[in-house]
Scaffold this motif. Structure first.
Motif, PDB file in Angstrom:
ATOM      1  N   GLU A  95       0.849  -1.285   0.022  1.00  0.00           N
ATOM      2  CA  GLU A  95       0.233   0.008   0.043  1.00  0.00           C
ATOM      3  C   GLU A  95       0.976   1.381   0.073  1.00  0.00           C
ATOM      4  O   GLU A  95       0.683   2.115  -0.746  1.00  0.00           O
ATOM      5  CB  GLU A  95      -0.888   0.045   1.284  1.00  0.00           C
ATOM      6  CG  GLU A  95      -2.073   1.248   1.283  1.00  0.00           C
ATOM      7  CD  GLU A  95      -3.134   1.345   0.151  1.00  0.00           C
ATOM      8  OE1 GLU A  95      -3.709   1.989  -0.061  1.00  0.00           O
ATOM      9  OE2 GLU A  95      -3.370  -0.080  -0.252  1.00  0.00           O
ATOM     10  N   ARG A  99       0.699   3.831  -2.991  1.00  0.00           N
ATOM     11  CA  ARG A  99       0.455   5.164  -3.304  1.00  0.00           C
ATOM     12  C   ARG A  99       1.450   6.305  -3.334  1.00  0.00           C
ATOM     13  O   ARG A  99       1.159   7.145  -4.188  1.00  0.00           O
ATOM     14  CB  ARG A  99      -0.253   5.533  -1.704  1.00  0.00           C
ATOM     15  CG  ARG A  99      -1.697   4.788  -1.490  1.00  0.00           C
ATOM     16  CD  ARG A  99      -2.000   5.071   0.013  1.00  0.00           C
ATOM     17  NE  ARG A  99      -2.323   6.658   0.150  1.00  0.00           N
ATOM     18  CZ  ARG A  99      -3.518   7.160  -0.123  1.00  0.00           C
ATOM     19  NH1 ARG A  99      -4.492   6.635  -0.564  1.00  0.00           N
ATOM     20  NH2 ARG A  99      -3.671   8.358   0.285  1.00  0.00           N
ATOM     21  N   LEU A 103       0.405   8.132  -6.640  1.00  0.00           N
ATOM     22  CA  LEU A 103      -0.404   9.428  -6.328  1.00  0.00           C
ATOM     23  C   LEU A 103       0.755  10.490  -6.349  1.00  0.00           C
ATOM     24  O   LEU A 103       0.423  11.546  -6.361  1.00  0.00           O
ATOM     25  CB  LEU A 103      -1.045   9.165  -5.117  1.00  0.00           C
ATOM     26  CG  LEU A 103      -2.121   8.245  -4.919  1.00  0.00           C
ATOM     27  CD1 LEU A 103      -3.083   8.246  -3.780  1.00  0.00           C
ATOM     28  CD2 LEU A 103      -3.271   8.401  -6.289  1.00  0.00           C
ATOM     29  N   THR A 118      -8.506  12.376  -2.536  1.00  0.00           N
ATOM     30  CA  THR A 118      -8.344  11.451  -3.103  1.00  0.00           C
ATOM     31  C   THR A 118      -8.709  10.011  -2.524  1.00  0.00           C
ATOM     32  O   THR A 118      -9.350   9.001  -3.209  1.00  0.00           O
ATOM     33  CB  THR A 118      -6.611  11.237  -3.109  1.00  0.00           C
ATOM     34  OG1 THR A 118      -6.144  12.211  -4.039  1.00  0.00           O
ATOM     35  CG2 THR A 118      -6.299   9.699  -3.768  1.00  0.00           C
ATOM     36  N   ASP A 119      -8.394   9.908  -1.403  1.00  0.00           N
ATOM     37  CA  ASP A 119      -9.193   8.732  -0.512  1.00  0.00           C
ATOM     38  C   ASP A 119     -10.706   8.783  -0.879  1.00  0.00           C
ATOM     39  O   ASP A 119     -11.191   7.550  -0.926  1.00  0.00           O
ATOM     40  CB  ASP A 119      -8.952   8.984   0.859  1.00  0.00           C
ATOM     41  CG  ASP A 119      -7.480   8.756   1.372  1.00  0.00           C
ATOM     42  OD1 ASP A 119      -6.807   7.956   0.355  1.00  0.00           O
ATOM     43  OD2 ASP A 119      -7.157   8.947   2.258  1.00  0.00           O
ATOM     44  N   CYS A 161      -3.777   2.710  -8.133  1.00  0.00           N
ATOM     45  CA  CYS A 161      -3.676   2.937  -6.618  1.00  0.00           C
ATOM     46  C   CYS A 161      -4.832   2.221  -5.896  1.00  0.00           C
ATOM     47  O   CYS A 161      -4.604   1.724  -4.878  1.00  0.00           O
ATOM     48  CB  CYS A 161      -3.481   4.287  -6.340  1.00  0.00           C
ATOM     49  SG  CYS A 161      -3.338   4.608  -4.657  1.00  0.00           S
ATOM     50  N   THR A 190      -6.095   2.885   4.079  1.00  0.00           N
ATOM     51  CA  THR A 190      -5.088   3.714   3.139  1.00  0.00           C
ATOM     52  C   THR A 190      -3.937   4.202   4.100  1.00  0.00           C
ATOM     53  O   THR A 190      -2.994   4.457   3.329  1.00  0.00           O
ATOM     54  CB  THR A 190      -5.729   4.651   2.386  1.00  0.00           C
ATOM     55  OG1 THR A 190      -6.443   5.630   3.169  1.00  0.00           O
ATOM     56  CG2 THR A 190      -6.741   4.448   1.297  1.00  0.00           C
TER      57      THR A 190
END
Length: 382
Positions: A95, A99, A103, A118-119, A161, A190
Motif C-alpha cells: 500500500e 500510493r 499518487l 483522493t481517498d 492505486c 489507506t
C-alpha cells in the motif's frame, strides 16, 4: 551453514515446481509458487503448464472467474496472479509503495487533489465497483463525482492505486486488451501503518516459502520496497527464520524446515513463459540467468522474453512460429537436451493450439532486431 550457488538454484526450482511437474489443484499451485507475473495474459497459463501435470487451462479460467485466484497490481507495482487469501496481506504490504508511486506521479499531482480528496474518490470507486466496470465506466463515475472528467493519466494512476482486481473479460486467456475491474473483497485502510507492517511480514514469509533462501536485497527486488522496511520485517520474523551464508558470503534467510534438495538433483528442460517469476524474484539474477545472457533476456524496456531453461539456468529464448517453436540457444547444447526440448515443444504447441498458437507473438519485434545465438532450431509440434 553455507550454501552453494547450485544448491540455491535447485531450492528455487523445487519450490517453484520446476524439478518435475506436480499434480496440484490450480488454486493450490498458485498459492505454492506465491505469485505469477500476469501483465501478459498468457503468461500465468504457460507458467502453470510448466509446473503442473495435466494442467487444464479451463481450471485457471474458473479460478479467475470465481476470484479464488486474483489478478491485481502488487509486487514491483506490476500485475500478478495470486491466491485470493494472500491478497489482503500482499496489498497491505504494498500500500505505501503503490500510493507513493502512483499518487506521487506527476500525472496525478497535476490534478491538484489532496490526500483526503483522493481517498474519497477511491472509496467512491470501490463502492460502485461491486460489479465489473470498464476503465471508461470508472472514468465516468469519477467525472460525475467531480463534476468534470479527470485527465486520463491521472485517472490511470488513481485506478492502479485503488484496491481493484482485474475481472475476466473472455478468451483466449481470461483477460484481454480492454480490462475490466471489480473491488477487492478484503482490503487494508489507506493509512494503516500497522496493517502495512503486518502485511509485509506475511509477504516476506510467503516469499521465502516460494523463493528462499534469499537475501534482504533479493526481497527488496521482489517487492520493490525499501531495504530498511524489508530488514525490519526480517528482524521481526527472526524466530521463524534461519540464516545461511551464500556462496559469496552474503547473509541469506529461509523459513525453517524449508525444502532444499541436493544440488545434484537433475533439472529437466523447460520452455518458460515471458516474465516468469523465477527470472525476476532476485537481486542476484545469476541464480537462474547467467550474467552474460541477462541483456538478451531482459530487454531495455523491461520485456522479459520466453526462455529455454536447461539444467536450471537460462540457455536461450523461444517463440511460437507457424511450424512449431523456434528455439535460439545462446550456447551449444547436447543432442540429448535438444531432444528433451523437442518433447517440451511438442507439448507446448498442443497446449497453445486450442487458444492462441502464436502466444507472445506481439513481441516478435525483438527477434526482428536480432538475437545472437549459437544454434537456432524450429522444434515441431507433436
Amino acid at each position: 551453514m553455507k550454501i552453494t550457488a547450485r544448491a540455491l538454484n535447485r531450492a528455487t526450482l523445487a519450490r517453484q515446481s520446476l524439478l518435475g511437474r506436480e499434480s496440484l489443484d490450480v488454486v493450490d499451485a498458485v498459492r505454492r509458487v506465491v505469485a505469477l507475473q500476469a501483465q501478459q495474459p498468457a503468461a500465468p497459463y504457460i507458467a502453470l503448464w510448466n509446473r503442473l501435470s495435466d494442467f487444464d487451462p479451463a481450471a485457471l479460467d474458473a479460478a479467475f472467474a470465481g476470484h479464488r485466484t486474483v489478478k491485481a497490481t502488487l509486487m514491483r507495482l506490476t500485475l500478478h496472479a495470486v491466491d485470493a487469501a494472500d491478497y489482503p496481506s500482499f496489498r497491505a504490504a504494498m500500500e505505501p509503495a503503490l500510493r507513493g508511486a502512483r499518487l506521487g506521479d506527476v500525472l496525478f499531482r497535476a490534478s491538484g487533489l489532496t490526500a483526503v480528496e483522493t481517498d474519497a474518490l477511491v472509496a467512491h470507486l470501490l463502492e460502485h465497483a461491486d460489479r465489473p466496470r470498464t476503465a471508461a465506466e470508472l472514468g465516468g463515475l469519477i467525472a460525475k463525482r467531480m463534476g468534470a472528467p479527470m485527465d486520463s493519466g491521472a485517472l490511470r494512476m488513481l485506478r492502479v492505486c485503488a484496491p481493484l482486481w482485474h475481472s475476466p473479460t473472455g478468451g483466449p486467456w481470461s483477460f484481454g486488451t480492454r480490462p475490466s475491474y471489480i473491488a477487492a473483497v478484503a482490503r487494508p485502510g489507506t493509512a494503516d501503518p500497522d496493517a502495512a507492517a503486518a502485511g509485509l511480514r506475511s509477504l516476506i514469509h510467503r516469499y521465502l516459502e516460494g523463493f528462499g533462501p534469499a537475501s534482504v536485497a533479493d526481497m527488496a527486488q521482489f517487492t520493490v520496497l525499501p531495504r530498511t522496511r524489508v530488514t525490519g520485517a526480517v528482524e521481526s520474523l527472526a524466530d521463524k527464520l534461519e540464516r545461511l551464508e551464500g556462496p559469496d558470503g552474503t547473509v541469506l534467510y529461509d523459513v525453517r524446515g524449508a525444502l532444499r534438495p541436493d544440488e545434484d538433483v537433475p533439472a529437466p528442460p523447460r520452455l518458460m513463459a515471458m516474465w516468469d517469476s523465477v527470472l525476476l524474484a532476485y537481486a542476484d539474477r545469476a541464480r537462474v540467468i547467467p550474467p552474460a545472457y541477462r541483456k538478451q533476456v531482459i530487454r531495455v524496456n523491461g520485456d522479459v522474453l520466453p526462455t529455454l531453461l536447461v539444467d536450471g539456468h537460462v540457455a536461450g529464448v523461444w517463440r511460437a512460429v507457424d511450424d512449431g517453436i523456434e528455439a535460439t540457444a545462446f550456447h551449444a547444447l547436447p543432442d540429448r537436451v535438444w531432444e528433451e526440448l523437442g518433447v517440451e515443444a511438442g507439448s507446448l504447441v498442443a497446449f497453445l493450439a486450442a487458444r492462441d498458437p502464436r502466444a507472445f507473438g506481439r513481441y516478435d519485434h525483438w527477434w526482428a532486431k536480432g538475437i545472437p545465438g549459437a544454434d537456432v532450431r524450429v522444434l515441431p509440434g507433436g
